[in-house]
Design a protein around this motif. Structure first.
Motif, PDB file in Angstrom:
ATOM      1  N   UNK A 104      61.455 -42.113 -45.190  1.00 16.18           N
ATOM      2  CA  UNK A 104      61.355 -43.556 -45.055  1.00 16.18           C
ATOM      3  C   UNK A 104      62.042 -43.964 -43.761  1.00 16.18           C
ATOM      4  N   UNK A 105      61.303 -44.588 -42.881  1.00 16.83           N
ATOM      5  CA  UNK A 105      61.844 -44.975 -41.581  1.00 16.83           C
ATOM      6  C   UNK A 105      61.841 -46.495 -41.461  1.00 16.83           C
ATOM      7  N   UNK A 106      62.887 -47.014 -40.815  1.00 20.11           N
ATOM      8  CA  UNK A 106      62.978 -48.443 -40.563  1.00 20.11           C
ATOM      9  C   UNK A 106      62.478 -48.809 -39.172  1.00 20.11           C
ATOM     10  N   UNK A 107      62.309 -47.827 -38.318  1.00 22.58           N
ATOM     11  CA  UNK A 107      61.819 -48.071 -36.960  1.00 22.58           C
ATOM     12  C   UNK A 107      60.603 -47.189 -36.711  1.00 22.58           C
ATOM     13  N   UNK A 108      59.635 -47.739 -35.994  1.00 18.26           N
ATOM     14  CA  UNK A 108      58.492 -46.944 -35.552  1.00 18.26           C
ATOM     15  C   UNK A 108      58.876 -46.169 -34.301  1.00 18.26           C
ATOM     16  N   UNK A 109      58.007 -45.289 -33.891  1.00 23.26           N
ATOM     17  CA  UNK A 109      58.300 -44.491 -32.693  1.00 23.26           C
ATOM     18  C   UNK A 109      58.383 -45.340 -31.422  1.00 23.26           C
ATOM     19  N   UNK A 110      57.684 -46.458 -31.406  1.00 24.07           N
ATOM     20  CA  UNK A 110      57.723 -47.319 -30.226  1.00 24.07           C
ATOM     21  C   UNK A 110      58.884 -48.310 -30.266  1.00 24.07           C
ATOM     22  N   UNK A 111      59.729 -48.267 -31.294  1.00 22.97           N
ATOM     23  CA  UNK A 111      60.912 -49.110 -31.374  1.00 22.97           C
ATOM     24  C   UNK A 111      60.750 -50.360 -32.215  1.00 22.97           C
ATOM     25  N   UNK A 112      59.540 -50.651 -32.670  1.00 26.03           N
ATOM     26  CA  UNK A 112      59.334 -51.844 -33.482  1.00 26.03           C
ATOM     27  C   UNK A 112      59.737 -51.567 -34.936  1.00 26.03           C
ATOM     28  N   UNK A 113      59.916 -52.637 -35.692  1.00 23.38           N
ATOM     29  CA  UNK A 113      60.316 -52.516 -37.090  1.00 23.38           C
ATOM     30  C   UNK A 113      59.131 -52.039 -37.920  1.00 23.38           C
ATOM     31  N   UNK A 114      59.374 -51.093 -38.809  1.00 30.16           N
ATOM     32  CA  UNK A 114      58.283 -50.544 -39.615  1.00 30.16           C
ATOM     33  C   UNK A 114      57.918 -51.493 -40.758  1.00 30.16           C
ATOM     34  N   UNK A 115      56.777 -51.226 -41.364  1.00 31.71           N
ATOM     35  CA  UNK A 115      56.317 -52.029 -42.505  1.00 31.71           C
ATOM     36  C   UNK A 115      57.294 -51.893 -43.671  1.00 31.71           C
ATOM     37  N   UNK A 116      57.799 -50.700 -43.893  1.00 27.97           N
ATOM     38  CA  UNK A 116      58.765 -50.458 -44.968  1.00 27.97           C
ATOM     39  C   UNK A 116      60.029 -51.287 -44.765  1.00 27.97           C
ATOM     40  N   UNK A 117      60.510 -51.375 -43.534  1.00 28.92           N
ATOM     41  CA  UNK A 117      61.722 -52.154 -43.243  1.00 28.92           C
ATOM     42  C   UNK A 117      61.495 -53.632 -43.508  1.00 28.92           C
ATOM     43  N   UNK A 118      60.303 -54.119 -43.185  1.00 26.08           N
ATOM     44  CA  UNK A 118      59.993 -55.528 -43.443  1.00 26.08           C
ATOM     45  C   UNK A 118      59.960 -55.822 -44.940  1.00 26.08           C
ATOM     46  N   UNK A 119      59.401 -54.907 -45.719  1.00 22.32           N
ATOM     47  CA  UNK A 119      59.343 -55.096 -47.170  1.00 22.32           C
ATOM     48  C   UNK A 119      60.754 -55.082 -47.753  1.00 22.32           C
ATOM     49  N   UNK A 120      61.586 -54.146 -47.333  1.00 24.00           N
ATOM     50  CA  UNK A 120      62.968 -54.079 -47.823  1.00 24.00           C
ATOM     51  C   UNK A 120      63.731 -55.342 -47.438  1.00 24.00           C
ATOM     52  N   UNK A 121      63.519 -55.847 -46.232  1.00 27.24           N
ATOM     53  CA  UNK A 121      64.199 -57.065 -45.782  1.00 27.24           C
ATOM     54  C   UNK A 121      63.806 -58.263 -46.626  1.00 27.24           C
ATOM     55  N   UNK A 122      62.522 -58.408 -46.888  1.00 25.88           N
ATOM     56  CA  UNK A 122      62.050 -59.538 -47.697  1.00 25.88           C
ATOM     57  C   UNK A 122      62.597 -59.437 -49.115  1.00 25.88           C
ATOM     58  N   UNK A 123      62.605 -58.241 -49.690  1.00 25.03           N
ATOM     59  CA  UNK A 123      63.148 -58.066 -51.042  1.00 25.03           C
ATOM     60  C   UNK A 123      64.641 -58.365 -51.096  1.00 25.03           C
ATOM     61  N   UNK A 124      65.398 -57.994 -50.074  1.00 19.20           N
ATOM     62  CA  UNK A 124      66.834 -58.287 -50.032  1.00 19.20           C
ATOM     63  C   UNK A 124      67.079 -59.790 -49.950  1.00 19.20           C
ATOM     64  N   UNK A 125      66.295 -60.485 -49.144  1.00 17.63           N
ATOM     65  CA  UNK A 125      66.446 -61.940 -49.030  1.00 17.63           C
ATOM     66  C   UNK A 125      66.080 -62.609 -50.349  1.00 17.63           C
TER      67      UNK A 125
END
Length: 113
Positions: free
Chosen positions: A4-25
């Motif tokens: 599970x990665x929070x960053x893509x290879x190009x440095x942008x935020x991954x889809x998984x990181x966005x889902x985790x962020x929304x769930x935390x909020x």
């Protein structure tokens, strides 16, 4: 094995990181709502009105957190101390006759003579 990665290879935020962020909020929002509304808290579980009641909502409302401090073990690092030979050298200051002559000319005569 899937990582599970929070960053893509190009440095942008991954889809998984966005889902985790929304769930935390959303979780923090739900805790804040339940802490502010006793009726909603009692709907969640009926013993919410008792004095001895403790749950995540009451702990959040009290401003406390259930932190567990990690144990930090500092291991000593081996240090090698070698023998250092120190020699004393006498420094002789040069006398005035050993210095080079000044780079400028002789002093100027007085102009008012």
């Amino acid at each position: 094995m899937f990582r599970l990665r929070f960053k893509n290879r190009n440095g942008s935020t991954s889809h998984f990181a966005r889902v985790v962020s929304v769930l935390a909020v959303l979780l923090i929002g739900l805790l804040a709502f339940l802490a502010a509304s006793p009726a909603a808290h009692e709907r969640l579980h009926p013993d919410a009105g008792h004095e001895s009641h403790e749950c995540v909502v009451t702990t959040f409302a009290a401003g406390e957190a259930l932190y567990v401090a990690p144990q930090i073990v500092v291991q000593p690092t081996p240090t090698v101390v070698g023998r250092v030979e120190v020699a004393v050298k006498t420094v002789v200051l040069e006398t005035a006759h050993d210095l080079l002559p000044p780079a400028c000319g002789p002093p100027a005569r007085r102009l008012n003579t």
